[in-house]
Design an enzyme around this catalytic site. Structure first.
Site, mmCIF file in Angstrom:
data_model
loop_
_atom_site.group_PDB
_atom_site.id
_atom_site.type_symbol
_atom_site.label_atom_id
_atom_site.label_comp_id
_atom_site.label_asym_id
_atom_site.label_seq_id
_atom_site.Cartn_x
_atom_site.Cartn_y
_atom_site.Cartn_z
ATOM 1 N N PHE A 174 0.954 -1.201 0.133
ATOM 2 C CA PHE A 174 0.044 -0.015 0.046
ATOM 3 C C PHE A 174 0.949 1.368 -0.208
ATOM 4 C CE2 PHE A 174 -2.271 3.450 1.848
ATOM 5 C CZ PHE A 174 -3.729 3.471 1.148
ATOM 6 N N ASP A 199 9.501 2.674 1.293
ATOM 7 C CA ASP A 199 8.283 3.433 1.804
ATOM 8 C C ASP A 199 8.137 3.194 3.293
ATOM 9 O OD1 ASP A 199 5.800 4.102 2.690
ATOM 10 O OD2 ASP A 199 4.578 3.304 0.943
ATOM 11 N N LYS A 202 2.719 9.987 8.163
ATOM 12 C CA LYS A 202 2.260 9.609 9.510
ATOM 13 C C LYS A 202 3.026 10.274 10.494
ATOM 14 C CE LYS A 202 -0.275 5.354 7.462
ATOM 15 N NZ LYS A 202 -1.491 6.062 7.621
#
Length: 396
Positions: A138, A223, A252
């Protein structure tokens, strides 16, 4: 009590009449928080073991974050990227220090999807266009990031996506080696696949991908949106393999609760972007940078990365032995509890009813990502609530 319920229903009605339906109807209306405690509009208290999906590194209303944001917003709020400001320079320098490579250069944005979009554009500057990603990964929901994402259910409704992107099984070095060639611009990998259910790669996988990229000249993009900023007990989540990526993407936890993303390029990749190649209005905003700097300072002063590893051991040892639990995987405070049966949604709902918030990324996994400030007592409370929920569902 009827009045309280009416307030809750009023929020739900207003949500449905004003917001689009992409999120469905959220179950709770949260109105305040302190540390790992959240309060909803009915006055119910919850132990937050989701952390805004691995975002609230220090919990809610942390005094260091509150003070830094208050001071910054009262001094300088937004200037765009036509001008420099001290905070963005200080944060870029700090990230260079954490990466441990003086060649690193930082591009700031607002989210993980934007950071991955920036990496994708950067890879085009190599003169190559092909990309290899992994099944189950993702990387975001914007069209470029979605093209990188290896989850058909999220991708298929929005085809056609970007061409030239191949997905291979996560953890399979042989498949990776077959698909990465001298025409490949970049390979993008998560150190731990968070949205897939906190899936760990085999030992040596990241190192193997690094070697494949070295041989072909492809950029290795890590990532670290979900694993970054100390959540795994390391700053970015790839360090245990002893590698150095060409590109790191962050978001985040970086902003410690405020919107902030980054794409860090190292070595030759650090000089691929030229003036005018990329930009964003809000990236590196002074307020978000102030929050990030304050968050990093607390992580370092309180030694919270090492503490995350201790909490990992406590949770794994207590949860893994419970009936109905197959394994507990992940690192630090990004953990996936794998269940024997497809009851994750039931477990999540039972925990919410008991005052504990978690996430079910798929039908047999519970994901937890609490703030790194979580206490031993709060972990004990979570373990007890989880054991009780499992027992009730198994015997129900």
């Amino acid at each position: 009590m009827k009045g309280v319920k009416k307030v809750s229903q009023n929020y739900a009605t207003r949500w449905q009449s004003a917001l689009q339906s992409n999120y469905g109807q959220p179950a709770l209306t949260l109105v305040s928080g302190k540390g790992l405690t959240l309060v909803d509009c009915e006055g119910n208290h919850y132990l937050d073991f989701l952390g805004g999906i691995a975002t609230n590194l220090l919990g809610h209303a942390h005094p260091a974050i509150t003070a830094a944001v208050r001071k910054q917003i009262g001094t300088l709020g937004h200037v765009s990227n036509f001008y420099m400001h001290p905070g963005v320079i200080a944060l870029a320098e700090k990230l260079k220090e954490l990466v441990g490579d003086d060649s690193a250069r930082v591009f700031f944005c607002n989210s993980g999807a934007e950071a991955n979009e920036a990496a994708l554009k950067l890879s085009r500057r190599t003169g190559r266009t092909r990309i290899v990603a992994t099944d189950g990964s993702f990387h975001g929901r914007t069209m470029g990031a979605l093209s990188l994402t290896g989850q058909p259910a999220k991708r298929d409704p929005f085809k056609p996506l970007l061409r030239g992107i191949t997905h291979v099984p996560f953890g399979d070095l042989a498949a990776m080696k077959r698909k990465v060639t001298r025409r490949t611009a970049m390979v993008i990998i998560e150190p731990i696949m968070g949205e897939a259910g906190v899936v760990m790669p085999p030992v040596g996988y990241l190192r193997g991908v690094r070697e494949i990229c070295n041989c072909t000249g492809a950029l290795m993009v890590v990532d670290a949106v979900q694993t970054g900023m100390g959540r795994t007990g390391q700053w970015f989540g790839y360090e245990h393999e002893g590698i150095t990526p060409d590109v790191i993407t962050l978001a985040k936890g970086l902003g410690a609760g405020l919107p902030l993303g980054a794409m860090i390029a190292l070595g030759d990749a650090a000089h691929l972007f030229q003036p005018g190649d990329h930009g964003t209005t809000f990236g590196g905003n002074p307020v978000s940078c102030a929050s990030a700097l304050a968050g990093i300072e607390v992580l370092e002063k309180k030694n919270l990365l090492a503490q995350a590893c201790k909490h990992e051991a406590t949770i794994k040892s207590a949860i893994a032995v419970l009936p109905g639990v197959r394994e507990v995987r992940g690192q630090g405070l990004l953990l996936g509890i794998v269940l024997d049966n497809e009851i994750a949604v039931d477990v999540r709902n039972a925990l919410q009813a008991a005052g504990v918030l978690v996430n079910a990324p798929n039908s047999n996994v519970i994901r937890i990502a609490p703030a790194l400030t979580v206490s031993a007592a709060q972990i004990k409370k979570f373990i007890a609530a989880f054991a009780k929920a499992m027992a009730e569902i198994h015997h129900g």
